[in-house]
Design an enzyme around this catalytic site. Structure first.
Site, PDB file in Angstrom:
ATOM      1  N   GLY A   1       0.789  -0.576   0.248  1.00 31.73           N
ATOM      2  CA  GLY A   1      -0.304   0.135  -0.154  1.00 31.73           C
ATOM      3  C   GLY A   1       0.910   1.185  -0.505  1.00 31.73           C
ATOM      4  O   GLY A   1       0.335   2.279  -0.220  1.00 31.73           O
ATOM      5  N   ARG A   2       2.254   1.221   0.422  1.00 35.22           N
ATOM      6  CA  ARG A   2       3.043   2.304   0.337  1.00 35.22           C
ATOM      7  C   ARG A   2       2.629   3.207  -1.417  1.00 35.22           C
ATOM      8  O   ARG A   2       3.089   2.339  -2.235  1.00 35.22           O
ATOM      9  CB  ARG A   2       4.551   2.099   0.894  1.00 35.22           C
ATOM     10  CG  ARG A   2       4.616   2.114   2.235  1.00 35.22           C
ATOM     11  CD  ARG A   2       6.189   1.885   1.977  1.00 35.22           C
ATOM     12  NE  ARG A   2       6.066   1.566   4.116  1.00 35.22           N
ATOM     13  CZ  ARG A   2       6.518   2.168   4.943  1.00 35.22           C
ATOM     14  NH1 ARG A   2       6.975   3.786   4.996  1.00 35.22           N
ATOM     15  NH2 ARG A   2       6.158   1.749   6.285  1.00 35.22           N
TER      16      ARG A   2
ATOM     17  N   LYS B   1      21.001   4.212   8.408  1.00 34.74           N
ATOM     18  CA  LYS B   1      22.114   3.998   7.679  1.00 34.74           C
ATOM     19  C   LYS B   1      23.082   4.898   7.058  1.00 34.74           C
ATOM     20  O   LYS B   1      24.202   5.322   7.406  1.00 34.74           O
ATOM     21  CB  LYS B   1      22.016   2.556   7.320  1.00 34.74           C
ATOM     22  CG  LYS B   1      22.866   1.105   8.223  1.00 34.74           C
ATOM     23  CD  LYS B   1      21.858   0.845   8.508  1.00 34.74           C
ATOM     24  CE  LYS B   1      21.676   1.543  10.212  1.00 34.74           C
ATOM     25  NZ  LYS B   1      20.937   0.464  10.326  1.00 34.74           N
TER      26      LYS B   1
ATOM     27  N   VAL C   1      18.044  -0.912  19.994  1.00 32.73           N
ATOM     28  CA  VAL C   1      18.809  -0.945  19.187  1.00 32.73           C
ATOM     29  C   VAL C   1      18.521   1.030  18.471  1.00 32.73           C
ATOM     30  O   VAL C   1      19.612   1.307  17.924  1.00 32.73           O
ATOM     31  CB  VAL C   1      18.471  -1.722  18.191  1.00 32.73           C
ATOM     32  CG1 VAL C   1      19.401  -1.578  16.606  1.00 32.73           C
ATOM     33  CG2 VAL C   1      18.382  -3.128  18.135  1.00 32.73           C
TER      34      VAL C   1
ATOM     35  N   HIS D   1      46.527 -10.294   6.412  1.00 33.01           N
ATOM     36  CA  HIS D   1      47.198  -9.289   7.317  1.00 33.01           C
ATOM     37  C   HIS D   1      47.402  -7.857   6.494  1.00 33.01           C
ATOM     38  O   HIS D   1      48.235  -8.159   5.530  1.00 33.01           O
ATOM     39  CB  HIS D   1      48.526  -9.886   7.534  1.00 33.01           C
ATOM     40  CG  HIS D   1      49.459  -8.486   8.567  1.00 33.01           C
ATOM     41  ND1 HIS D   1      48.494  -8.270  10.306  1.00 33.01           N
ATOM     42  CD2 HIS D   1      50.334  -8.256   8.384  1.00 33.01           C
ATOM     43  CE1 HIS D   1      49.479  -7.662  10.324  1.00 33.01           C
ATOM     44  NE2 HIS D   1      50.417  -6.775   9.620  1.00 33.01           N
TER      45      HIS D   1
HETATM   46  P1  NAI Z   1      13.707  -3.289  21.646  1.00 33.34           P
HETATM   47  O1  NAI Z   1      13.237  -3.994  22.542  1.00 33.34           O
HETATM   48  O2  NAI Z   1      15.440  -2.781  20.339  1.00 33.34           O
HETATM   49  O3  NAI Z   1      14.445  -1.984  23.044  1.00 33.34           O
HETATM   50  C1  NAI Z   1      13.825  -1.724  23.837  1.00 33.34           C
HETATM   51  C2  NAI Z   1      14.455  -0.877  25.184  1.00 33.34           C
HETATM   52  O4  NAI Z   1      12.966  -0.053  25.814  1.00 33.34           O
HETATM   53  C3  NAI Z   1      14.590  -1.956  26.004  1.00 33.34           C
HETATM   54  O5  NAI Z   1      15.891  -1.543  26.091  1.00 33.34           O
HETATM   55  C4  NAI Z   1      13.036  -1.880  27.344  1.00 33.34           C
HETATM   56  O6  NAI Z   1      13.963  -2.582  27.984  1.00 33.34           O
HETATM   57  C5  NAI Z   1      13.154  -0.718  26.613  1.00 33.34           C
HETATM   58  N1  NAI Z   1      12.366   0.311  27.412  1.00 33.34           N
HETATM   59  C6  NAI Z   1      11.051  -0.630  28.087  1.00 33.34           C
HETATM   60  N2  NAI Z   1       9.629   0.443  28.193  1.00 33.34           N
HETATM   61  C7  NAI Z   1      10.202   1.187  29.050  1.00 33.34           C
HETATM   62  C8  NAI Z   1       9.812   2.530  29.206  1.00 33.34           C
HETATM   63  N3  NAI Z   1       8.739   2.380  30.386  1.00 33.34           N
HETATM   64  N4  NAI Z   1      10.750   3.523  29.933  1.00 33.34           N
HETATM   65  C9  NAI Z   1      11.957   2.883  29.471  1.00 33.34           C
HETATM   66  N5  NAI Z   1      12.476   2.228  28.956  1.00 33.34           N
HETATM   67  C10 NAI Z   1      11.819   1.018  28.510  1.00 33.34           C
HETATM   68  O7  NAI Z   1      13.669  -2.061  20.490  1.00 33.34           O
HETATM   69  P2  NAI Z   1      13.472  -1.197  19.616  1.00 33.34           P
HETATM   70  O8  NAI Z   1      15.090  -0.599  19.623  1.00 33.34           O
HETATM   71  O9  NAI Z   1      12.388  -0.011  19.318  1.00 33.34           O
HETATM   72  O10 NAI Z   1      13.474  -1.417  18.344  1.00 33.34           O
HETATM   73  C11 NAI Z   1      12.608  -2.034  17.816  1.00 33.34           C
HETATM   74  C12 NAI Z   1      12.708  -3.155  16.985  1.00 33.34           C
HETATM   75  O11 NAI Z   1      13.405  -3.964  15.502  1.00 33.34           O
HETATM   76  C13 NAI Z   1      13.726  -4.136  17.615  1.00 33.34           C
HETATM   77  O12 NAI Z   1      13.249  -5.966  18.131  1.00 33.34           O
HETATM   78  C14 NAI Z   1      14.945  -4.357  17.390  1.00 33.34           C
HETATM   79  O13 NAI Z   1      15.421  -5.002  16.830  1.00 33.34           O
HETATM   80  C15 NAI Z   1      14.793  -3.872  15.550  1.00 33.34           C
HETATM   81  N6  NAI Z   1      15.861  -2.830  15.024  1.00 33.34           N
HETATM   82  C16 NAI Z   1      16.808  -3.318  14.606  1.00 33.34           C
HETATM   83  C17 NAI Z   1      18.142  -2.451  13.826  1.00 33.34           C
HETATM   84  C18 NAI Z   1      19.025  -3.202  13.592  1.00 33.34           C
HETATM   85  O14 NAI Z   1      18.841  -4.380  13.313  1.00 33.34           O
HETATM   86  N7  NAI Z   1      20.199  -2.625  13.546  1.00 33.34           N
HETATM   87  C19 NAI Z   1      17.999  -1.431  13.842  1.00 33.34           C
HETATM   88  C20 NAI Z   1      16.156  -0.924  14.270  1.00 33.34           C
HETATM   89  C21 NAI Z   1      15.929  -1.563  15.082  1.00 33.34           C
END
Ligand code: NAI
Length: 462
Positions: free
Chosen positions: A34-35, A51, A179, A441
């Site tokens: 849909g985007r 990135k 992340v 290396h």
């Molecule tokens: P995340 O699950 O990595 O981190 C969320 C953080 O928020 C946790 O540390 C949690 O304890 C904290 N949190 C939850 N409620 C809170 C509160 N009320 N007050 C303070 N802290 C609180 O989720 P994020 O960073 O939003 O990423 C979402 C998804 O997207 C993840 O599954 C991630 O793996 C994926 N993602 C992956 C990337 C990559 O592979 N480089 C890049 C961006 C996202």
């Protein structure tokens, strides 16, 4: 009305990869999106644009911190934010157009619009209903909400709004040290914002190896990010230009506030399945709102499959892609398979952080005997030459058999280096197998070999 062997709903990394593989396997395939552009969250408002901003802001950091040391003198570059966003948009366009080209090349029909499933074997897009022998749901996820925090995508933003802020904030509060929070927090910190990250748990990046968590936090603090750990955000109050964040420290229940120009909510994502009609179809869901699937990615309704962020497992583009390819093979009567034990995770900060397999904590919890081989990038000549010697490689191997069980890297190009270990794990390799492999290396990958050597008779440059 058209008739297809398979219709995939969702054109993100899970859906588009699945569609291409289905077509390659000889199935008449369509993908509903849909985007305006293909590529889903990842290409449009996630992995790829972030990135681009990480790359640009890292270049600025290099210019400000390391150029003079290398004898590159002169005025530091200043930030033209509009141009940086235009560069990011150009990167997005190049990538999304690329998927459109691949669809044409592989003869995948793009059904433009939002899809729903009125009954098994049928997909409705706009006013048209198409027939499909198989339906694969790849609708991804959306930012999870947090009680008391109202997102306006201007002052209080999710990752989507954070990729197109009107200006670089002076003060930014990030809710969640996961992340997204750390990647985008890093971007704005490098661009000059004062960034404070509030995290509910007592450590950053939950689930990651404890030693990496500590080292990572120390490095980010050195770069200027502030952390408030063990704190639950209660609410945000925003005006047109500012916001106030109220949080409670868990250790003494005391309440505190922080002012910010921008608040980034990054407390996780939730599966996006709205409007598909899954309830009426009787598709079974988990308690967390994910679609339940069997080993072949088929839901509780025959002929309807689901992959990616909408089903259990890590919410990662590459996990979705792997499931997309495997589900395509299942639908084509082959034997698609995903090895969930070897899915790398990468945080694209600088230095990068990457992991695969078990952590020391998970091995201890399981009562398994293991050994640790660790090598600091300080002992790697290439890393030193490139001002990138912060961090280490850690390999975990079975104490008896030497089989590699996991790896954790914090350091330069960690997100690329981890794959050497992934391949080794796929082949059931021992740490010695890695250690006996000649590494060129001078490369960063020598640090991986040294960590493998450290599982045996010892690293050379430690
Ligand atoms: P995340 O699950 O990595 O981190 C969320 C953080 O928020 C946790 O540390 C949690 O304890 C904290 N949190 C939850 N409620 C809170 C509160 N009320 N007050 C303070 N802290 C609180 O989720 P994020 O960073 O939003 O990423 C979402 C998804 O997207 C993840 O599954 C991630 O793996 C994926 N993602 C992956 C990337 C990559 O592979 N480089 C890049 C961006 C996202």
């Amino acid at each position: 009305m058209a008739s297809y062997d398979v219709i995939i709903i969702g054109g993100g990394p899970g859906g588009y990869v699945c569609a291409i593989r289905c077509a390659q396997l000889g199935l008449k395939t369509a993908c509903v999106e849909g985007r305006e552009t293909l590529g889903g969250t990842c290409l449009n408002v996630g992995c790829i644009p972030s990135k681009a901003l990480l790359h640009a802001s890292h270049q600025l950091h290099e210019a400000e911190h390391n150029f003079a040391k290398m004898g590159l003198k002169g005025k530091s570059p200043s930030v033209d934010w509009k141009q940086m966003l235009a560069y990011k948009d150009e990167v997005i366009e190049g990538n999304t157009k690329g998927i459109e080209f691949l669809f044409k090349k592989n003869k995948v029909d793009w059904l433009k619009g939002w899809g729903s499933i009125p009954e098994a074997g049928k997909v409705k897009v706009g006013d048209e209903t198409h027939e499909a022998k198989n339906i694969i749901i790849a609708t991804g996820s959306e930012p999870a909400s947090l009680k008391g925090v109202e997102v306006d995508e201007k002052i209080v933003v999710t990752s989507t709004g954070a990729l197109e802020l009107g200006k670089i904030p002076k003060k930014m509060v990030v809710i969640g040290a996961g992340v997204i929070g750390l990647e985008l927090g890093s971007v704005y910190s490098r661009l000059g914002a004062e960034v404070t990250v509030i995290e509910y748990l007592d450590t950053i990046t939950p689930g990651m190896d404890g030693e990496v968590q500590k080292s990572f936090q120390r490095i980010l603090k050195k770069q200027g990010l502030e952390f408030i750990l063990g704190a639950a955000v209660q609410k945000t109050e925003a005006t047109k230009t500012k916001a106030k964040v109220t949080y409670e420290l868990k250790k003494d229940d005391s309440e505190h506030t922080l002012d910010a120009d921008t608040v980034l909510l990054a407390t996780g994502r939730r599966p996006y399945t709205d409007g598909l009609g899954l309830d009426a179809l009787g598709v079974e869901m988990t308690e967390q709102g994910q679609i339940k699937v069997g080993k072949d990615w088929q839901t509780s309704v025959k002929g309807i499959y689901a992959i990616g962020d909408a089903v259990p497992g890590p919410m990662l583009a590459h996990k979705a892609e792997d499931e997309g390819m495997a589900a395509a093979e299942q639908v084509a009567g082959k034997h698609g398979h995903v090895n969930y034990g070897v899915i790398p995770g990468v945080i694209y900060t600088h230095p990068e952080v990457a992991n695969v397999g078990e952590t020391e904590e998970s091995l201890k919890d399981a009562g398994r005997a293991y050994k640790v081989g660790k090598f600091m990038f300080m002992g790697n000549g290439r890393a030193k030459a490139n001002f990138a010697a912060d961090g280490f490689v850690k390999i975990l191997a079975d104490k008896e058999t030497d089989r590699i069980l996991g790896a954790h890297i914090i350091g330069p190009s960690a997100g690329d280096l981890i794959h050497e270990v992934c391949v080794a794990m796929e082949f059931g390799a021992s740490a010695e197998d890695l250690a006996l492999t000649c590494h060129a290396h001078p490369t960063y990958s020598e640090a991986v070999r040294e960590a493998a050597l450290a599982c045996g008779d010892g690293a050379i440059h430690a």
